[in-house]
Scaffold this active site. Structure first.
Site, PDB file in Angstrom:
ATOM      1  CB  SER A   1      10.760   8.969  68.032  1.00 11.79           C
ATOM      2  OG  SER A   1      11.514   8.582  69.150  1.00 11.79           O
TER       3      SER A   1
ATOM      4  CG  HIS B   1      12.843  13.121  70.923  1.00 13.72           C
ATOM      5  ND1 HIS B   1      13.568  12.632  69.862  1.00 13.72           N
ATOM      6  CD2 HIS B   1      11.859  12.221  71.161  1.00 13.72           C
ATOM      7  CE1 HIS B   1      13.042  11.475  69.479  1.00 13.72           C
ATOM      8  NE2 HIS B   1      11.998  11.215  70.234  1.00 13.72           N
TER       9      HIS B   1
END
Length: 689
Positions: free
Chosen positions: A543, A658
């Site tokens: 990320s 995610h």
């Protein structure tokens, strides 16, 4: 690279790989499938499958801790294992939970639901209210943030046939009364901000089409989002509406039982928690009010009714230090509990307000070393008797789940997680590196005793959004890296929250490069101390950590042997135009503003990658169902590096959101693929391969 993988000449936005941003585009998916085959052919095989199955078995162990939250006297838990890869939503009683092998009542079998409806369902979160049998369930396709909302009856354990249903969108919901929901959702025309989150708060009444729901609050599309929580801890039901300007700034509104809205007279950079007739705020900046200045990162407390009447005589319930910072706080049965890191050591303080002032005590019976978390046992504050749960662990000691009754009794162990790797001969030590500007950067090292100068090192960090990195017990790294002779390092970079706002701000916006310098300094310190050499250092980040890893590639290639970059941001020119990217401008800056692009381009590795450099091998991995960080970042960077002739690999499973997978086996496979790549590229043939 085939003809179809070539860059598009004269592409818009000066980006020849723009076509890879088409998530489901035929040409893009062809690229993904061929890349997946190449990567799995090279780093998959029997050894990969063996390690994946070892890790999946650990994740699926029946004696793993079933973390639970109490509601209506029952403990609720979502459980995944090999037989239930998507999960069971289930419940039990506390006395039963205490047993080594408790009996559970299944409320919803998500695997059965997904099979019967032909959908890739995962249970994301639930919304309930004390005393209500009806619950709103959020169902995610493949782990995405966007969810479908459906009303569920907890007594009959079935969906309500004519209940509330909302199609897929990002957002949240809460119960105002048995027939009214407070809806914060991006679903509907004009209901989303440019970040893709909710722009309005709606009152959605039973039997009413959502399009007719009354809008009770609306923000502008350029703000990040709005959300709302119903609070029944006070004398009457109230709702808190948060108008989130950006990631770190908020306008806070109180909606009372009569529907009247009042904006709280507070600075924008605050965290706030209200309970009964009290509320507490944590400041992000210095604040001068009523002739007194309160410093940034302080926590202030006051009576809510007195504040609304104009009183600004706050009590200071926490004062920060240079390396002493608040990590979070919450209310429980009239007491405010503060979670603090003091020189990275956990401290918990209980502050109790009264008409005559605030009392303070330290939560007893918890260790001052390792990683400690404390949170309320009860999901609904109105049901709380003060019981707390605590979790204690360190890199070599698995978690212990403890119950602290009424917040004052000595902690009692409820559950002990199993040891999943052999820690014999391993030690944990703490060190500091000196960064480019002289700042001390802490890091924790775990692994074999002694400095060999050739240790296979796994490094990781994050360095963003004020998020603190702590050295947890990690079964994956323990079993597949440390048990086999490797060393693991967790670094506390600027940009994190370990030492408060000043530490975060130092690694934010133009300072983000310093965060990356910090990580490189830790790598250099490992060599200086005789732990290893650069070619034996493998690093992973995900990320925001994807920006970190790609900057190690292009800025500090000589300090690493291999890199694993996961679910990453990389292209800092276009990030604000992709999915939730606009919501992160407060962390990075706005590339559409020339002055801010000047600093952004210094750490946009997508633009700084050049041919003919000594870049280490890199594997870039994402997931197609990530609707937070666009998979185009990873795709484009891999394609560009490969075109330049670098040792760059790519992997993209279909599901995972995610994260690394929708179930334990997928999550294990994602991680093991990265480990296999890193070990191969740093020349480590461990004794299991």
């Amino acid at each position: 690279m085939s003809v179809d993988d070539r860059p598009t000449p004269n592409a818009p936005d000066d980006d020849p790989w723009l076509w890879l941003e088409e998530v489901e585009g035929a040409r893009a998916l062809d690229f993904v499938e061929r890349q997946n085959r190449l990567t799995l052919d090279q780093f998959g095989g029997a050894a990969f499958e063996r390690d994946r199955d070892i890790l999946a078995t650990i994740f699926d162990r029946p004696d793993n801790i079933p973390y639970a939250s109490r509601s209506g006297g029952l403990l609720y838990n979502t459980w995944k294992d090999a037989a239930h890869p998507r999960g069971l939503w289930r419940r039990t009683m506390l006395d039963e939970f205490r047993k080594a092998d408790p009996s559970w009542e299944t409320i919803l079998d998500v695997d059965q639901l997904a099979a019967s409806e032909g959908e890739d369902w995962l249970l994301h979160w639930t919304a309930s209210r004390s005393g209500y049998s009806r619950i709103m369930l959020s169902l995610s396709r493949g782990g995405s943030d966007a969810v479908v909302l459906r009303e569920f009856d907890g007594e009959t354990k079935s969906f309500v046939s004519d209940g509330f249903v909302l199609p897929e969108a990002k957002g949240s919901v809460d119960w105002l009364d048995p027939d009214t929901l407070v809806l914060s959702s991006a679903y509907g025309e004009g209901m989303a901000t440019t970040s893709g989150y909710a722009r309005t708060i709606r009152l959605w009444r039973r039997g009413q089409p959502v399009e007719q729901a009354e809008v009770i609050f609306e923000t502008t599309a350029d703000r990040m989002r709005v959300y709302c929580g119903v609070d029944d801890s006070g004398a009457t039901t109230r709702a808190w509406i948060i108008d989130q300007v950006d990631f770190f700034n908020f306008a806070i509104w109180l909606r009372d039982a009569a529907g009247t809205l009042t904006k709280l007279d507070l600075p924008s950079g605050v965290w706030m928690q209200a309970h009964r007739d009290w509320f507490a705020i944590k400041l992000r900046q210095d604040w001068t009010v009523a002739g007194r200045t309160y410093v940034a990162d302080s926590v202030l407390g006051i009576s809510l009714s007195a504040f609304l009447a104009g009183d600004r005589n706050f009590a200071v319930v926490f004062e920060p230090g240079a390396r002493r910072a608040l990590q979070g706080f919450f209310w429980s049965d009239g007491k405010l509990l503060l979670s603090i890191l003091d020189e990275l050591q956990p401290v918990f303080e209980i502050c109790t307000p009264s008409a005559t002032g605030w009392s303070r005590e330290t939560l007893r019976g918890l260790p001052r070393i390792g990683v400690v978390d404390v949170w309320p046992f009860d999901h609904h504050p109105s049901e709380s008797n003060g019981d707390l749960l605590a979790n204690v662990q360190d890199p070599l000691t698995p978690s212990s789940l403890m119950l602290i009754e009424r917040g004052v009794e000595s902690p009692n162990v409820l559950k002990q997680a199993p040891k999943t790797f052999d820690a014999e001969g391993l030690v944990v030590t703490q060190h500091e590196a000196i960064s480019v500007d002289g700042e001390r950067i802490p890091y924790v090292q775990a692994g074999p005793i002694g400095e060999t100068g050739d240790a296979p090192v796994y490094m990781t960090a994050y360095g963003g959004f004020g998020h603190s990195i702590r050295p947890l017990y990690n079964s994956s790294l323990g079993k597949l890296w440390m048990e086999r002779g490797g060393t693991v390092v967790h670094a506390n970079l600027r940009g994190g929250g370990e030492f408060g706002t000043r530490w975060h701000d130092a690694g934010r916006l133009a300072g983000k490069k310093l965060s990356h310098d910090d990580f490189a300094a830790v790598a250099a310190d490992l060599v200086r101390r005789g732990v290893t050499r650069p070619k034996r250092i493998a690093a992973q980040g995900g990320s925001n950590g994807g920006i970190l890893i790609t900057n190690m590639l292009v800025r500090y290639p000589e300090r690493f042997g291999a890199l694993f970059c996961t679910i990453p941001l990389i292209d800092m020119r276009r990030y604000t135009k992709l999915l939730a990217g606009a919501s992160w401008i407060a962390e990075y800056g706005d590339p559409d503003k020339p002055t801010e692009w000047e600093w952004l381009k210094t750490y946009s590795a997508y633009h700084n990658a050049k041919p003919g450099q000594p870049y280490p091998p890199i594997l870039i991995a994402t997931t197609r169902r990530d609707d937070r960080v666009h998979p185009g970042h990873a795709r484009k960077m891999a394609a560009k590096l490969q075109t330049m002739g670098y040792d760059a690999w790519f992997y993209e499973p279909a599901a995972g959101g995610h994260g690394y997978g929708k179930d334990n086996k997928e999550r294990a496979g994602f991680q093991v693929l990265g480990f296999r790549f890193l070990k191969d590229k740093i020349g480590w043939r461990d004794d299991e391969t």
